[in-house]
Design a protein around this motif. Sequence first.
Motif, PDB file in Angstrom:
ATOM      1  N   VAL A  86       0.795  -1.220   0.000  1.00  0.00           N
ATOM      2  CA  VAL A  86       0.000   0.000   0.000  1.00  0.00           C
ATOM      3  C   VAL A  86       0.830   1.275   0.000  1.00  0.00           C
ATOM      4  O   VAL A  86       0.349   2.324  -0.402  1.00  0.00           O
ATOM      5  N   ASN A  87       2.088   1.214   0.457  1.00  0.00           N
ATOM      6  CA  ASN A  87       2.876   2.453   0.477  1.00  0.00           C
ATOM      7  C   ASN A  87       4.331   2.192   0.091  1.00  0.00           C
ATOM      8  O   ASN A  87       4.810   1.063   0.079  1.00  0.00           O
ATOM      9  N   ASN A  88       5.012   3.284  -0.223  1.00  0.00           N
ATOM     10  CA  ASN A  88       6.376   3.187  -0.749  1.00  0.00           C
ATOM     11  C   ASN A  88       7.370   2.662   0.275  1.00  0.00           C
ATOM     12  O   ASN A  88       8.337   1.979  -0.081  1.00  0.00           O
ATOM     13  N   ARG A  89       7.172   2.961   1.565  1.00  0.00           N
ATOM     14  CA  ARG A  89       8.108   2.478   2.589  1.00  0.00           C
ATOM     15  C   ARG A  89       8.076   0.962   2.662  1.00  0.00           C
ATOM     16  O   ARG A  89       9.121   0.315   2.794  1.00  0.00           O
ATOM     17  N   CYS A  90       6.895   0.387   2.588  1.00  0.00           N
ATOM     18  CA  CYS A  90       6.777  -1.076   2.610  1.00  0.00           C
ATOM     19  C   CYS A  90       7.413  -1.682   1.366  1.00  0.00           C
ATOM     20  O   CYS A  90       8.079  -2.723   1.436  1.00  0.00           O
ATOM     21  N   ILE A  91       7.217  -1.031   0.220  1.00  0.00           N
ATOM     22  CA  ILE A  91       7.794  -1.522  -1.025  1.00  0.00           C
ATOM     23  C   ILE A  91       9.313  -1.486  -0.963  1.00  0.00           C
ATOM     24  O   ILE A  91       9.998  -2.458  -1.316  1.00  0.00           O
ATOM     25  N   MET A  92       9.872  -0.368  -0.505  1.00  0.00           N
ATOM     26  CA  MET A  92      11.333  -0.234  -0.438  1.00  0.00           C
ATOM     27  C   MET A  92      11.939  -1.243   0.523  1.00  0.00           C
ATOM     28  O   MET A  92      12.979  -1.844   0.235  1.00  0.00           O
ATOM     29  N   GLU A  93      11.277  -1.461   1.665  1.00  0.00           N
ATOM     30  CA  GLU A  93      11.784  -2.413   2.654  1.00  0.00           C
ATOM     31  C   GLU A  93      11.773  -3.824   2.097  1.00  0.00           C
ATOM     32  O   GLU A  93      12.731  -4.594   2.272  1.00  0.00           O
ATOM     33  N   LEU A  94      10.715  -4.181   1.406  1.00  0.00           N
ATOM     34  CA  LEU A  94      10.629  -5.526   0.831  1.00  0.00           C
ATOM     35  C   LEU A  94      11.645  -5.701  -0.292  1.00  0.00           C
ATOM     36  O   LEU A  94      12.344  -6.727  -0.360  1.00  0.00           O
ATOM     37  N   LYS A  95      11.768  -4.716  -1.172  1.00  0.00           N
ATOM     38  CA  LYS A  95      12.700  -4.835  -2.296  1.00  0.00           C
ATOM     39  C   LYS A  95      14.146  -4.923  -1.807  1.00  0.00           C
ATOM     40  O   LYS A  95      14.984  -5.581  -2.432  1.00  0.00           O
ATOM     41  N   ARG A  96      14.445  -4.274  -0.709  1.00  0.00           N
ATOM     42  CA  ARG A  96      15.795  -4.361  -0.138  1.00  0.00           C
ATOM     43  C   ARG A  96      16.117  -5.810   0.204  1.00  0.00           C
ATOM     44  O   ARG A  96      17.236  -6.281  -0.017  1.00  0.00           O
ATOM     45  N   TRP A  97      15.120  -6.525   0.736  1.00  0.00           N
ATOM     46  CA  TRP A  97      15.339  -7.941   1.071  1.00  0.00           C
ATOM     47  C   TRP A  97      15.358  -8.802  -0.197  1.00  0.00           C
ATOM     48  O   TRP A  97      16.227  -9.671  -0.346  1.00  0.00           O
ATOM     49  N   VAL A  98      14.426  -8.578  -1.106  1.00  0.00           N
ATOM     50  CA  VAL A  98      14.351  -9.377  -2.334  1.00  0.00           C
ATOM     51  C   VAL A  98      15.650  -9.269  -3.124  1.00  0.00           C
ATOM     52  O   VAL A  98      16.154 -10.253  -3.675  1.00  0.00           O
ATOM     53  N   ASP A  99      16.218  -8.071  -3.146  1.00  0.00           N
ATOM     54  CA  ASP A  99      17.467  -7.849  -3.888  1.00  0.00           C
ATOM     55  C   ASP A  99      18.709  -8.195  -3.073  1.00  0.00           C
ATOM     56  O   ASP A  99      19.835  -8.023  -3.545  1.00  0.00           O
ATOM     57  N   ASP A 100      18.488  -8.673  -1.840  1.00  0.00           N
ATOM     58  CA  ASP A 100      19.587  -9.086  -0.951  1.00  0.00           C
ATOM     59  C   ASP A 100      20.602  -7.958  -0.756  1.00  0.00           C
ATOM     60  O   ASP A 100      21.819  -8.162  -0.820  1.00  0.00           O
TER      61      ASP A 100
END
Length: 261
Positions: A86-100
Amino acid sequence: MMDSSPHKVYHEHDFDSRQYLEHYFSDKSDMAYGDDVLKFPIENLRHVFAVGHINGDILIDLSVSSLVHHLYSASEFFENIIVLKVNNRCIMELKRWVDDRTGAFYWGHTSALHQETEENSDQFEDKEGKLRSAIQHVVKYDLEKENMTDPLILPPADCVISASLLDYISKDQDDYIRYLRKFSGLLKPGGHLILIGSLDKTYYTVGKDKFHGFTYNEDFVRKVLVGEGFIIDYCKVKERTAVSDLTDYKAMMIIAAHKEK
């Protein structure tokens, strides 16, 4: 003195995804919620996917914050996972993990916990790597749009999984039913819906802020699912064991159902 100010709402106010994860999902020794929010869903989701024969091409995840631990079992049965945030902070936090990337939230304790639930737990497998590969897209959504991901049109999903989101975005029973209907609309005929939630909660804390929690019980969810054309396949409730005043839920619940064709 009682705090008379209204609680914030997950999708309407600034939500610190990282602090939320640190409060409720970390590997810190003083993290009180391990049995309730980590072990309980991991154990039950493994059972739900394996026994319920839930598989297919597309799984859509609609969950709060930047959670990943509830998707380990899903990645065993789906190679294409679409995550909606729903928001950019959640997206950035998740992508940081996905991209290791450096600084990503540490989920190693949960992948180890998932490994322990498997019959071949003596055989090490890179659960996090497998899940990273399965998460194909992370997409922002707007709950108030008819098509939540407009202008993108998502392919119909074989399974939708949602952890705590309905608890956090619903202000009343009508909201819960309306949003559940939106989630259901993402499914193919006969598709599966898995909900993870906390019962009888009124609030949860992130940093210095208190956020609204929708109060409901197991009977309410069962009636709503049946009313929306679902057949319930599995339901498990765990009484709260956590000792902490960060949030006031009474029990955790996981419920799986499939949509009538």
